[in-house]
Design an enzyme around this catalytic site. Structure first.
Site, short mmCIF file in Angstrom:
data_model
loop_
_atom_site.label_atom_id
_atom_site.label_comp_id
_atom_site.label_asym_id
_atom_site.label_seq_id
_atom_site.Cartn_x
_atom_site.Cartn_y
_atom_site.Cartn_z
CD GLU A 10 -2.99 -0.78 -0.07
OE1 GLU A 10 -3.05 0.35 -0.57
OE2 GLU A 10 -3.64 -1.75 -0.51
CB CYS B 15 -20.62 3.09 -19.01
SG CYS B 15 -19.83 4.49 -18.22
FE1 SF4 Z 1 -19.56 3.88 -15.98
FE2 SF4 Z 1 -20.69 4.29 -13.64
FE3 SF4 Z 1 -19.62 1.93 -14.16
FE4 SF4 Z 1 -18.08 4.03 -13.77
S1 SF4 Z 1 -19.41 3.08 -12.27
S2 SF4 Z 1 -17.85 2.54 -15.44
S3 SF4 Z 1 -19.30 5.66 -14.69
S4 SF4 Z 1 -21.34 2.82 -15.19
#
Ligand code: SF4
Length: 377
Positions: A52, A214
């Site tokens: 870490e 996403c």
């Molecule tokens: Fe996309 Fe939200 Fe997943 Fe991040 S947390 S990759 S912004 S869907």
């Protein structure tokens, strides 16, 4: 009724159903996609701690070989505490942020002297060690000791800010408290360290700083930023980060096949490390070679000198500075008088073995190759 800290974030923190779905989706994804890292799978708090500290401000790819070498030489806290700081620094050389390695070494001595060689097992005792903040203490206690403590670092700041659709600066007081609260609320009762590692991996592999993936994200349906299409604007950039241009001069002085080096005193940032005598020019200095440089050299080393020629230029960045380092060859013109720093004459072999900062190592490599040129890092 007095207001609880939860009340401040009531409009932000997701409900229990959201949290259960998030935990389930994240852990299923992690089971299939978690990263295989050299420090994964261990529950040795010493190894988790070393990894870490190394990982602060740098990437897993950069740390991998350092971690393996370090653990091979210093496999436990006692071995680390018994080693000379100089040797420990040599194993750290190139990772930067040298205060961290000094504090790591100091903390190992505290563990040996005050905890009978055994890594402390309470959050407060871990947090009290030199160089350990809330994030690192949470990582050690959750990953190595299965205690329910949250973590918040670069990957999870970004991930949580996007999940919540929090578009303000997460470094501000409210944002920072909100994201810690989020990290605490979503943490399951069982295997918190496993969950924290899953969060970091999702942030690192999927919810990346630029162009988050996403379409393959396991928590897409739960994410406010993705729902609003604002994932590329979150987290808000810290507008305070601007670089200042700075010129420095390092002097290479050779005598009888040995090179003049200084050692920084313990009280300064690079305390304990060696370096070539170095002058930081202020903005009024128009010429690289000037009276201030010569006076600074004499103050630091106790020697007077004359500059022969510039032999290389190194460009690099440290914290808020963009630095142009001019490396010049110099000759002594007098006997040594009192100096502010300790000075040493070192052979090429010694130069190859001592701990140095990154730019001094580049100068040494150039001396060893006897090749001078322009270098950009
Ligand atoms: Fe996309 Fe939200 Fe997943 Fe991040 S947390 S990759 S912004 S869907």
């Amino acid at each position: 009724m007095p207001k609880s800290s939860d009340d401040n974030f009531r409009d932000w923190i997701p409900d229990p159903k959201w949290i259960r779905t998030f935990q389930k989706n994240l852990l299923a994804w992690y089971h299939e996609n978690g990263r295989s890292l050299a420090w994964r799978g261990t529950t040795d708090p010493y190894k988790v701690w070393v990894s870490e500290i190394m990982l602060q401000q740098t990437t897993t790819a950069a740390v991998d070989s350092y971690y393996r070498r370090f653990i091979k030489r210093f496999p436990d806290v006692k071995t680390l505490a018994e080693a000379e700081l100089t040797e420990v620094q040599r194993y750290w050389e190139g990772l930067g942020y040298y205060r961290r390695v000094k504090q790591l070494h100091q903390a190992s001595i505290v563990i040996v002297n005050e905890h009978n060689d055994i890594f402390p097992d309470t959050f407060d005792a871990v947090l009290a060690l030199p160089g350990i903040g809330r994030y690192t203490a949470g990582a050690i206690c959750s990953i190595a000791q299965n205690q329910r403590y949250p973590i918040l670092e670069a990957n999870t700041i970004r991930l949580h800010a996007r999940l919540l659709g929090y578009s303000d600066d997460p470094a501000k007081s409210f944002g920072n408290k909100l994201l810690w609260k989020m990290a605490e609320k979503i943490l399951p009762e069982t295997r918190p360290g496993h969950f924290n590692q899953a969060l970091m991996d999702l942030g690192s592999l999927v919810c990346t700083p630029k162009t988050p993936k996403c379409s393959i994200c396991p928590v897409f349906i739960l994410c406010q930023a993705a729902c609003r299409g604002t994932q590329n604007q979150i987290p808000a950039l810290n507008k305070g980060k601007t670089f200042e241009e700075r010129t420095e001069v390092a002097l290479v002085v050779e005598k009888n096949k040995k090179y003049l080096m200084i050692q920084y005193p313990e009280s300064v940032r690079w305390g304990g490390l060696w370096d070539f005598p170095r002058h930081v020019a202020d903005s009024s200095e128009k010429l690289i070679v000037n009276q201030k440089l010569l006076e600074d050299f004499k103050r630091i080393t106790g020697y007077s000198c004359s500059i022969q020629k510039q032999i290389m230029t190194i460009r690099h960045a440290v914290t808020k500075f963009k630095i142009k380092l001019c490396v010049c060859q110099a000759e002594l013109t007098g006997q040594k008088t009192v100096s502010e720093y300790r000075t040493y004459w070192m052979s090429k072999k010694e130069l190859a073995e001592i701990p140095l900062n990154t730019t001094a190592r580049k100068i040494v490599n150039s001396i060893l190759c006897e090749h001078h040129s322009d270098i950009q890092s």
